[in-house]
Scaffold this motif. Structure first.
Motif, mmCIF file in Angstrom:
data_model
loop_
_atom_site.group_PDB
_atom_site.id
_atom_site.type_symbol
_atom_site.label_atom_id
_atom_site.label_comp_id
_atom_site.label_asym_id
_atom_site.label_seq_id
_atom_site.Cartn_x
_atom_site.Cartn_y
_atom_site.Cartn_z
ATOM 1 N N GLN A 105 -3.781 -16.152 2.038
ATOM 2 C CA GLN A 105 -5.007 -15.690 1.393
ATOM 3 C C GLN A 105 -5.299 -14.210 1.615
ATOM 4 O O GLN A 105 -5.861 -13.548 0.742
ATOM 5 C CB GLN A 105 -6.200 -16.525 1.860
ATOM 6 C CG GLN A 105 -7.402 -16.468 0.916
ATOM 7 C CD GLN A 105 -7.089 -16.976 -0.486
ATOM 8 O OE1 GLN A 105 -6.553 -18.071 -0.649
ATOM 9 N NE2 GLN A 105 -7.404 -16.170 -1.496
ATOM 10 N N SER A 106 -4.901 -13.649 2.766
ATOM 11 C CA SER A 106 -5.188 -12.234 3.016
ATOM 12 C C SER A 106 -4.431 -11.346 2.033
ATOM 13 O O SER A 106 -4.989 -10.381 1.498
ATOM 14 C CB SER A 106 -4.833 -11.859 4.455
ATOM 15 O OG SER A 106 -3.458 -12.083 4.717
ATOM 16 N N GLN A 125 0.835 -1.208 0.000
ATOM 17 C CA GLN A 125 0.000 0.000 0.000
ATOM 18 C C GLN A 125 0.868 1.256 0.000
ATOM 19 O O GLN A 125 0.536 2.252 -0.658
ATOM 20 C CB GLN A 125 -0.941 0.005 1.205
ATOM 21 C CG GLN A 125 -1.995 1.104 1.156
ATOM 22 C CD GLN A 125 -2.940 0.956 -0.031
ATOM 23 O OE1 GLN A 125 -3.528 -0.108 -0.226
ATOM 24 N NE2 GLN A 125 -3.083 2.012 -0.828
ATOM 25 N N GLN A 136 -5.475 -9.117 -5.473
ATOM 26 C CA GLN A 136 -6.454 -9.336 -6.536
ATOM 27 C C GLN A 136 -7.549 -8.282 -6.516
ATOM 28 O O GLN A 136 -8.033 -7.875 -7.575
ATOM 29 C CB GLN A 136 -7.012 -10.749 -6.450
ATOM 30 C CG GLN A 136 -5.954 -11.813 -6.775
ATOM 31 C CD GLN A 136 -6.468 -13.239 -6.788
ATOM 32 O OE1 GLN A 136 -7.416 -13.576 -6.083
ATOM 33 N NE2 GLN A 136 -5.839 -14.096 -7.582
ATOM 34 N N ALA A 137 -7.914 -7.787 -5.341
ATOM 35 C CA ALA A 137 -8.904 -6.708 -5.255
ATOM 36 C C ALA A 137 -8.383 -5.427 -5.895
ATOM 37 O O ALA A 137 -9.155 -4.612 -6.408
ATOM 38 C CB ALA A 137 -9.279 -6.454 -3.795
ATOM 39 N N ASN A 138 -7.046 -5.272 -5.865
ATOM 40 C CA ASN A 138 -6.420 -4.091 -6.465
ATOM 41 C C ASN A 138 -5.933 -4.348 -7.894
ATOM 42 O O ASN A 138 -5.267 -3.498 -8.477
ATOM 43 C CB ASN A 138 -5.251 -3.617 -5.595
ATOM 44 C CG ASN A 138 -5.700 -2.852 -4.374
ATOM 45 O OD1 ASN A 138 -6.084 -1.691 -4.467
ATOM 46 N ND2 ASN A 138 -5.682 -3.510 -3.223
ATOM 47 N N HIS A 139 -6.259 -5.518 -8.434
ATOM 48 C CA HIS A 139 -5.873 -5.883 -9.804
ATOM 49 C C HIS A 139 -4.355 -5.864 -9.998
ATOM 50 O O HIS A 139 -3.853 -5.451 -11.048
ATOM 51 C CB HIS A 139 -6.576 -4.980 -10.824
ATOM 52 C CG HIS A 139 -8.067 -4.968 -10.682
ATOM 53 N ND1 HIS A 139 -8.858 -6.046 -11.021
ATOM 54 C CD2 HIS A 139 -8.917 -4.027 -10.189
ATOM 55 C CE1 HIS A 139 -10.131 -5.766 -10.755
ATOM 56 N NE2 HIS A 139 -10.192 -4.556 -10.250
ATOM 57 N N ASN A 178 -5.958 -11.860 -1.503
ATOM 58 C CA ASN A 178 -7.234 -11.133 -1.640
ATOM 59 C C ASN A 178 -6.997 -9.644 -1.865
ATOM 60 O O ASN A 178 -7.663 -9.015 -2.696
ATOM 61 C CB ASN A 178 -8.097 -11.338 -0.388
ATOM 62 C CG ASN A 178 -8.626 -12.751 -0.278
ATOM 63 O OD1 ASN A 178 -8.604 -13.521 -1.239
ATOM 64 N ND2 ASN A 178 -9.093 -13.119 0.902
ATOM 65 N N TYR A 179 -6.067 -9.090 -1.118
ATOM 66 C CA TYR A 179 -5.734 -7.667 -1.250
ATOM 67 C C TYR A 179 -5.196 -7.356 -2.640
ATOM 68 O O TYR A 179 -5.621 -6.398 -3.297
ATOM 69 C CB TYR A 179 -4.714 -7.280 -0.178
ATOM 70 C CG TYR A 179 -4.049 -5.947 -0.400
ATOM 71 C CD1 TYR A 179 -4.660 -4.752 -0.017
ATOM 72 C CD2 TYR A 179 -2.799 -5.878 -1.017
ATOM 73 C CE1 TYR A 179 -4.039 -3.528 -0.236
ATOM 74 C CE2 TYR A 179 -2.173 -4.670 -1.227
ATOM 75 C CZ TYR A 179 -2.798 -3.499 -0.843
ATOM 76 O OH TYR A 179 -2.181 -2.297 -1.075
#
Length: 268
Positions: A162-163, A137, A169-172, A166-167
Motif C-alpha cells: 500500500q505504501s 523518485q 497514485q498520489a503522483n498520478h 499510495n505514492y
C-alpha cells in the motif's frame, strides 16, 4: 489511465503456447499484451499479433528492457531488436524490468537512455517495473514525472504494497499489478471464496476485481480460452466496501518474486 486496465501477460509462456494464448485473448476482446526481452517470446508475440484478426494499431503492446541491455550502447539497439521480433515499428510502452542495484545500475543514466528511445519514436510511453519509492523518485527527478507512465509491480491480496501504491497514485503514475493471483495461491483463500459465492463469481475474478477496483491495471496470463474469457468478466464485478475491507485484511507481505541480485530494498 494510459495503461489499459485489463491486459494479458505472457510470462513463462513460449512457442505455440504463447501464440495460441495471445490469439485466444485477442479473440476474447483483450487489447493489451505484456511481454519482455527476458521472456524469450517476443518473436511468437509478434507472430500471434500478425496472425490475429486485430489491427496492430488497436493493441497496446508492452515490452521490458533486460539488465544485460542497460548499458548506454545496448539499450536502444536492444529495443530495436525487440521491435523486429515483435514485427512493429514501435511498442506502446517500454519498461525498465528491474532496478538491479546489486549490479551497480545508475538509474538516472538508465532513464536518460530510455527517454532517448521515446524521443526516437521507438516507444510511445516509458516507465519502470519493480521499482521502490526511492528509485521511482530518482527516475522522476531525472527525466520528469510526465515521462513515467507506470510502475509495474507485484500486487495481490497477499501482497498489497500500500505504501508504494499510495505514492504512485498520489503522483498520478499508473499502477500495473502483476502476479495478481500469486501463482494461484489466493484462489483457495476462504475469504475470497466466500466473496465469490456472494458475487456468483470465481475467486480469480474476485482477486482481479479487487485490483481493478483499486485502480490498477492487471495482466493475468492463461493458456485456456475459458479462463481468458472468465478473467475479462472481472471488469463487470463491483465489490462492496465490506468485501474490499475483507480483502484488505489478507495482506501478509507475501512476495512471490524477489531475485536478490535484481530487487531493490522493498518498501513496507
Amino acid at each position: 489511465m494510459i495503461v489499459p486496465q485489463m491486459g494479458v501477460g505472457t510470462f513463462r509462456l513460449g512457442g505455440q503456447t504463447v501464440i495460441d494464448s495471445i490469439k485466444n485473448a485477442l479473440n476474447a476482446g483483450y487489447r493489451a499484451i505484456d511481454t519482455a526481452q527476458i521472456y524469450g517470446n517476443e518473436v511468437e508475440v509478434g507472430q500471434a499479433i500478425l496472425e490475429s484478426q486485430v489491427n496492430r494499431a488497436d493493441i497496446f503492446l508492452t515490452t521490458k528492457i533486460w539488465t544485460e541491455n542497460y548499458a548506454a550502447d545496448k539499450l536502444i539497439p536492444s529495443l530495436k531488436e525487440s521491435l523486429i521480433k515483435l514485427r512493429t515499428d514501435a511498442v506502446n510502452l517500454t519498461l525498465i524490468h528491474w532496478p538491479a542495484p546489486a549490479l551497480g545500475v545508475d538509474i538516472p543514466e538508465l532513464m536518460e537512455h530510455l527517454l532517448e528511445a521515446k524521443k526516437q519514436g521507438l516507444t510511445e510511453y516509458i516507465g519502470v517495473s519493480n521499482f521502490n519509492i526511492e528509485l521511482t523518485q530518482q527516475a522522476i527527478d531525472h527525466i520528469g514525472l510526465e515521462n513515467i507512465t507506470t510502475n509495474q509491480i507485484e500486487l495481490s491480496p497477499y501482497l498489497q504494497n500500500q505504501s508504494v501504491v499510495n505514492y504512485l497514485q498520489a503522483n498520478h503514475i499508473d499502477v500495473t499489478s502483476y502476479m495478481t493471483l500469486a501463482y494461484g495461491k489466493v484462489l483457495q483463500d476462504p475469504i475470497l471464496l466466500n466473496i465469490a459465492a456472494e458475487q456468483q463469481a470465481t475467486s480469480a475474478q474476485i482477486a482481479l476485481a479487487w485490483a481493478l477496483q483499486k485502480g490498477y491495471a492487471v495482466i493475468p496470463s492463461s493458456t485456456k480460452p475459458e479462463h481468458l474469457i472468465s478473467n475479462l468478466k472481472a471488469q463487470d464485478i463491483h465489490l462492496t466496501p465490506e468485501q474490499m475491507q475483507a480483502i484488505a485484511t489478507l495482506d501478509r507481505n507475501a512476495r512471490e518474486v524477489n531475485p536478490s541480485e535484481l530487487a531493490p530494498v522493498w518498501d513496507i
